[in-house]
Design an enzyme around this catalytic site. Sequence first.
Site, PDB file in Angstrom:
ATOM      1  N   LYS A  83       1.058  -1.179  -0.058  1.00  0.00           N
ATOM      2  CA  LYS A  83       0.013   0.219  -0.005  1.00  0.00           C
ATOM      3  C   LYS A  83       0.928   1.203  -0.077  1.00  0.00           C
ATOM      4  CE  LYS A  83      -3.904   1.930   2.390  1.00  0.00           C
ATOM      5  NZ  LYS A  83      -4.918   1.475   3.746  1.00  0.00           N
ATOM      6  N   SER A 158      -9.476   2.764   2.142  1.00  0.00           N
ATOM      7  CA  SER A 158      -8.199   3.178   1.427  1.00  0.00           C
ATOM      8  C   SER A 158      -7.382   2.450   0.690  1.00  0.00           C
ATOM      9  CB  SER A 158      -7.294   4.247   2.240  1.00  0.00           C
ATOM     10  OG  SER A 158      -6.746   3.656   3.317  1.00  0.00           O
ATOM     11  N   SER A 182     -10.681   0.648   6.069  1.00  0.00           N
ATOM     12  CA  SER A 182      -9.955   0.605   4.789  1.00  0.00           C
ATOM     13  C   SER A 182      -9.551  -0.717   4.397  1.00  0.00           C
ATOM     14  CB  SER A 182      -8.491   1.773   4.854  1.00  0.00           C
ATOM     15  OG  SER A 182      -9.040   3.195   5.282  1.00  0.00           O
TER      16      SER A 182
END
Length: 472
Positions: A83, A158, A182
């Site tokens: 990420k 996210s 997320s």
Amino acid sequence: MEDRHDLVFRTARELVGLMVDRQMSAREVLDAHLEQIERVDPKVNAVVTLVPEHARAMARRADEAIARGRALGPLHGLPALHKDLADTAGIRTTYGSPLTAGHVPRRNTLVVQRMIDAGAVSMGKTNVPEYGTGSQTYNPLFGATGNAYDPTLTCGGSSGGAAVALATGMAAVCDGSDMAGSLRNPAAWNNVVGLRPTAGRVPVWPNSMPVFTLAQYGPMARTVGDVALQMRVVARPDSRALMNLPEADFGAALDRDFTGVRVAWSSTLGGLPVDERITAAMAPARALLQDVLGTAVEDAEPDMTGVDEAFGIMRAAYYWQNHGEDYRAHRAQLDEGVRWEVERGRALTVLDLGRAERLRAEAHDRVHAFMAAHEFLIAPVVQLPPFPVQEHWPREVAGVPQTYYREWMRVCSRISLTGNPAVSVPFAFTPEGLPVGLQIIGRFGADFAVLQLAHAVETVTGTGKRRPALAL
């Protein structure tokens, strides 16, 4: 040799077995995934930084280790994407912000380092909203990431880029993080598995707020077994982190008899608005849990009084501490959600912070007592299906107006405040062909039990085996 297209949808555990048994080299596995990225990513925009030569060097290291008679670790040779909020040494990490567009860290975040130490092959970074703000993956640097099942719709966030990369066969494993949902939200919308561990189960380091419990790192994968595989690697105490839980055995058998286990069922988690398509898709889970798995299901939910207020205060304080300087110097360049959080954080008083802690303590006690009577709580992961990718956040859910950018995520953020483990596991599809996950919430510290129930659901439904057409 196995068809490369089929290879990228093998489970991570299967791929490790192929490489360790010398049926396939790590370089062959990597090449298959790099080809999938080249073919599929232009359709979804999930991978924002790709480092193929770096990855090939790591794959070569894995093959050389096998030639010497030993595997590197549980993640031996697995193509991984990280990420873009997690620091990666020598690999660009932008946090989705123009302010850090050229940032190249000198060290890895602990989760990334542990994956590499266990043999993972780092291919690059996955897209995020700016500073992970909101559950819609878009930013000024790279644009938006499309849903794996319909790129005209949002993938969530996210950890949206990670979920799409997994769903489309571009990576075998991915790391993610979760403050307001997320890891769970994008997993639900892309038909993969995302686990938000118990607070402190996966140590967070480096960490500017070492006792901040809302944000947690966790794994994402296409199967529950592959999530458990990653937890074997990342869920170990570290003396540099102030929050640590004792090590648990994530290598144990996932199969379990759930006969008679008490399960609470909540379709709204405290009266939140939920789109009827989500409610309808989730409804058959009750019969599955009771009639197939043998659990004792009852309508029940913990008292969520004060949870939203406490979460909002703590999140705003986090943004003020971590992004206050950026706000003062570059306010106009920041996403509207970041500005909104920072401005709320700037206005907080010590009394506000104290009230938030008191509300959290009260909520924790109520949830702890509730979970003592119910081993699991089942709830939706999302309150509506994916919305158009051009929209930053939905203004309405089930006819109820939404007044701020993350109001529609409270079905996840309410659990974040309590610190309990929660997983999103693939369960169903809407009539439009969009994935719907099931949120399984467990007792504090009972991460493996949550994975066991998720594995049972996964085994019965087989929903996670349905692939997006654009990846085939």
